[in-house]
Design a protein around this motif. Structure first.
Motif, mmCIF file in Angstrom:
data_model
loop_
_atom_site.group_PDB
_atom_site.id
_atom_site.type_symbol
_atom_site.label_atom_id
_atom_site.label_comp_id
_atom_site.label_asym_id
_atom_site.label_seq_id
_atom_site.Cartn_x
_atom_site.Cartn_y
_atom_site.Cartn_z
ATOM 1 N N ARG A 158 0.830 -1.210 0.000
ATOM 2 C CA ARG A 158 0.000 0.000 0.000
ATOM 3 C C ARG A 158 0.863 1.257 0.000
ATOM 4 O O ARG A 158 0.562 2.242 -0.691
ATOM 5 N N ALA A 159 1.926 1.234 0.774
ATOM 6 C CA ALA A 159 2.796 2.408 0.869
ATOM 7 C C ALA A 159 3.482 2.687 -0.465
ATOM 8 O O ALA A 159 3.571 3.835 -0.908
ATOM 9 N N VAL A 160 3.960 1.624 -1.127
ATOM 10 C CA VAL A 160 4.664 1.810 -2.399
ATOM 11 C C VAL A 160 3.713 2.323 -3.471
ATOM 12 O O VAL A 160 4.041 3.248 -4.233
ATOM 13 N N LEU A 161 2.544 1.740 -3.554
ATOM 14 C CA LEU A 161 1.583 2.161 -4.578
ATOM 15 C C LEU A 161 1.101 3.585 -4.361
ATOM 16 O O LEU A 161 0.658 4.252 -5.306
ATOM 17 N N ALA A 162 1.181 4.072 -3.147
ATOM 18 C CA ALA A 162 0.755 5.445 -2.840
ATOM 19 C C ALA A 162 1.875 6.464 -3.043
ATOM 20 O O ALA A 162 1.623 7.671 -2.986
ATOM 21 N N MET A 163 3.090 5.983 -3.293
ATOM 22 C CA MET A 163 4.219 6.908 -3.459
ATOM 23 C C MET A 163 4.111 7.632 -4.795
ATOM 24 O O MET A 163 3.913 7.012 -5.835
ATOM 25 N N GLU A 164 4.250 8.933 -4.752
ATOM 26 C CA GLU A 164 4.211 9.743 -5.965
ATOM 27 C C GLU A 164 5.498 10.533 -6.075
ATOM 28 O O GLU A 164 5.997 11.076 -5.090
ATOM 29 N N ALA A 165 6.020 10.610 -7.287
ATOM 30 C CA ALA A 165 7.253 11.357 -7.503
ATOM 31 C C ALA A 165 6.990 12.847 -7.380
ATOM 32 O O ALA A 165 5.950 13.341 -7.832
ATOM 33 N N PRO A 166 7.876 13.595 -6.759
ATOM 34 C CA PRO A 166 7.710 15.049 -6.678
ATOM 35 C C PRO A 166 7.852 15.680 -8.053
ATOM 36 O O PRO A 166 8.420 15.076 -8.972
ATOM 37 N N ASP A 167 7.325 16.869 -8.202
ATOM 38 C CA ASP A 167 7.452 17.594 -9.461
ATOM 39 C C ASP A 167 8.941 17.777 -9.786
ATOM 40 O O ASP A 167 9.753 18.062 -8.908
ATOM 41 N N LEU A 168 9.290 17.595 -11.044
ATOM 42 C CA LEU A 168 10.684 17.658 -11.440
ATOM 43 C C LEU A 168 11.331 18.999 -11.097
ATOM 44 O O LEU A 168 12.538 19.085 -10.858
ATOM 45 N N SER A 169 10.520 20.060 -11.055
ATOM 46 C CA SER A 169 11.074 21.377 -10.746
ATOM 47 C C SER A 169 11.724 21.403 -9.373
ATOM 48 O O SER A 169 12.636 22.203 -9.116
ATOM 49 N N GLN A 170 11.263 20.546 -8.466
ATOM 50 C CA GLN A 170 11.866 20.495 -7.141
ATOM 51 C C GLN A 170 13.313 20.031 -7.192
ATOM 52 O O GLN A 170 14.130 20.396 -6.341
ATOM 53 N N ARG A 171 13.665 19.210 -8.175
ATOM 54 C CA ARG A 171 15.044 18.731 -8.299
ATOM 55 C C ARG A 171 15.997 19.887 -8.603
ATOM 56 O O ARG A 171 17.145 19.885 -8.162
ATOM 57 N N PHE A 172 15.507 20.862 -9.362
ATOM 58 C CA PHE A 172 16.351 22.019 -9.646
ATOM 59 C C PHE A 172 16.612 22.820 -8.368
ATOM 60 O O PHE A 172 17.677 23.417 -8.203
ATOM 61 N N GLY A 173 15.640 22.817 -7.476
ATOM 62 C CA GLY A 173 15.770 23.596 -6.250
ATOM 63 C C GLY A 173 16.646 22.956 -5.197
ATOM 64 O O GLY A 173 17.000 23.607 -4.204
ATOM 65 N N THR A 174 17.011 21.687 -5.394
ATOM 66 C CA THR A 174 17.834 21.001 -4.389
ATOM 67 C C THR A 174 19.214 20.631 -4.931
ATOM 68 O O THR A 174 19.943 19.885 -4.293
ATOM 69 N N THR A 175 19.574 21.167 -6.101
ATOM 70 C CA THR A 175 20.890 20.874 -6.662
ATOM 71 C C THR A 175 21.988 21.513 -5.813
ATOM 72 O O THR A 175 23.007 20.891 -5.512
ATOM 73 N N TYR A 176 21.773 22.761 -5.422
ATOM 74 C CA TYR A 176 22.706 23.468 -4.556
ATOM 75 C C TYR A 176 21.947 24.028 -3.358
ATOM 76 O O TYR A 176 20.716 24.198 -3.393
ATOM 77 N N ALA A 177 22.683 24.328 -2.288
ATOM 78 C CA ALA A 177 22.046 24.886 -1.088
ATOM 79 C C ALA A 177 21.487 26.272 -1.366
ATOM 80 O O ALA A 177 20.441 26.654 -0.818
ATOM 81 N N GLU A 178 22.158 27.040 -2.222
ATOM 82 C CA GLU A 178 21.723 28.388 -2.581
ATOM 83 C C GLU A 178 21.371 28.438 -4.068
ATOM 84 O O GLU A 178 21.902 27.634 -4.858
ATOM 85 N N PRO A 179 20.508 29.353 -4.470
ATOM 86 C CA PRO A 179 20.166 29.462 -5.897
ATOM 87 C C PRO A 179 21.411 29.685 -6.750
ATOM 88 O O PRO A 179 22.328 30.419 -6.378
ATOM 89 N N HIS A 180 21.431 29.018 -7.915
ATOM 90 C CA HIS A 180 22.577 29.097 -8.812
ATOM 91 C C HIS A 180 22.082 29.574 -10.182
ATOM 92 O O HIS A 180 21.110 29.032 -10.719
ATOM 93 N N PRO A 181 22.716 30.586 -10.765
ATOM 94 C CA PRO A 181 22.198 31.152 -12.016
ATOM 95 C C PRO A 181 22.101 30.133 -13.150
ATOM 96 O O PRO A 181 21.126 30.164 -13.913
ATOM 97 N N LEU A 182 23.061 29.244 -13.288
ATOM 98 C CA LEU A 182 23.001 28.262 -14.366
ATOM 99 C C LEU A 182 21.840 27.300 -14.155
ATOM 100 O O LEU A 182 21.118 26.965 -15.105
ATOM 101 N N VAL A 183 21.633 26.857 -12.909
ATOM 102 C CA VAL A 183 20.525 25.954 -12.623
ATOM 103 C C VAL A 183 19.195 26.659 -12.868
ATOM 104 O O VAL A 183 18.242 26.065 -13.403
#
Length: 390
Positions: free
Chosen positions: A343-368
């Motif tokens: 039940r837990a696995v079937l309920a797992m949903e991937a976060p929006d891909l945009s969130q991956r850009f926000g966690t690449t670096y601790a602070e905002p990066h112009p290239l990202v």
């Protein structure tokens, strides 16, 4: 175990003079407390560390549940619900035995197969599957469990464990009130051939770091047998670095627990690192992307079935009065666990891909940020789906 005890039992060296004083269980002999038939064996060297008989049912329960977890996870991968799975069947005793020997302040650094250790550190089992479902790069808070995230870069965790152990030393130097602790570096026989392991052991020995190197020798580095990787028992390599090495029956949960408890105490007391070689066998594939029939004979696998880590404890428990009700309740618990896991696995949903850009670096990066805007523009160029997906 003090130096006098070590000398009296003939365990102070392994045939040469490089062992440090108080080497304790520094021996290439296989340590075993329970035979494959479920018979107990005495070992005076471990009298102060052997698990209490009252804990035997709990150790069996942990092994039973983590094997069922492994089976369910394999099924979920085959059904397309996980991208990959790394089985542990056959290695339950090595993981549960060592994990249960740790104290809360100790810190474990796993590879990607230590599901049993995760259980002993209080990690919720569905959280382990988040990584294999591809919805996160982790799955749990390492600081909450003193259990690091899985390491997919082979052997890198051994260096992390030594670095953490050196940090423990400095913390206690700055504040002696800090509880004594040790780190545990888990790795396999294949990873033992990596340069990272050599470097980690050099640093650990040089700084007398409180770290236990726990090698699960499951005989196969994917398709490469262990006798190709080493000409001597892996535990004997410790002598070259100047610290104790112990070879333990990795399918004997009692012996693994006792040896690990001894090694951790050795490290916490400032006596330096220890290498444990848990001699076990990988009963399943390296991963679900692997086919062991291409390189491993079925007769080899069958020869290890009689040494099943769960079977020997079950034999002992049944022979010593454990009622059928215990095993029936455990089976019911495993069924409930499997249902919750699905039940837990079937309920797992991937976060929006945009969130991956926000966690690449601790602070905002112009290239990202530029790449994020490009991706958002690209995604916006697709027409929305109509009813029926057409």
């Amino acid at each position: 175990m003090d130096a006098a005890q070590s000398t009296a039992t003939g365990l102070g060296s392994n045939g040469n003079d490089v062992s440090p004083p108080d080497a304790g269980l520094n021996t290439p002999d296989m340590v075993q407390l329970m035979t494959a038939d479920g018979d107990l064996q005495d070992d005076a060297r471990l009298s102060d560390y052997a698990p209490d008989p009252d804990t035997y049912q709990g150790l069996y329960r942990d092994m039973f549940l983590i094997r069922r977890f492994d089976q369910e996870s394999t099924a979920l991968q085959r059904q397309g619900q996980l991208a990959l799975w790394v089985p542990l069947t056959g290695q339950e005793a090595a993981q549960i035995g060592s994990g249960r020997a740790m104290q809360p302040q100790d810190y474990a650094f796993p590879t990607y197969r230590e599901h049993g250790v995760a259980l002993t550190r209080g990690v919720d089992l569905p959280d382990i599957l988040k990584l294999f479902r591809g919805i996160t790069n982790g799955g749990w808070d390492p600081r909450e469990h003193n259990f690091q995230l899985y390491t997919l870069v082979l052997a890198a965790q051994t260096l992390h464990a030594v670095g953490y152990a050196m940090g423990i030393q400095r913390d206690r130097t700055a504040d002696p009130a800090v509880p004594a602790a040790a780190s545990v570096a888990y790795f396999g026989d294949g990873a033992s051939s990596e340069g990272d392991v050599h470097e980690a052991m050099v640093f650990a020995a040089s700084f007398n770091a409180p770290v236990v190197f726990f090698c699960q020798n499951n005989h196969w580095a994917i398709s490469v047998p262990s006798d190709v990787q080493t000409r001597v028992p892996l535990a004997e390599r410790a002598a070259g670095y100047g610290f104790p090495g112990v070879r333990v029956d990795g399918n004997d949960v009692l012996a693994v627990n006792a040896v690990t408890a001894w090694a951790l105490e050795h490290a916490r007391q400032g006596k330096g690192p220890v290498l444990i070689e848990a001699f076990t066998y990988r009963m399943s594939a390296h991963t679900t992307a692997d086919d062991p029939t291409k390189y491993r004979a079925s007769a080899d696998e069958e020869s290890w079935l009689a040494r099943d880590p769960l079977l020997r404890v079950e034999r002992f428990l049944r022979a010593n009065g454990t009622a059928d009700a215990f095993f029936e309740r455990l089976e019911e618990e495993a069924v409930e666990q499997a249902g919750r896991l699905r039940r837990a696995v079937l309920a797992m949903e991937a976060p929006d891909l945009s969130q991956r850009f926000g966690t690449t670096y601790a602070e905002p990066h112009p290239l990202v940020q530029e790449e994020l805007r490009f991706w958002q523009s690209y995604e916006a160029g697709f027409a929305p789906e109509k009813d029926g997906g057409r």
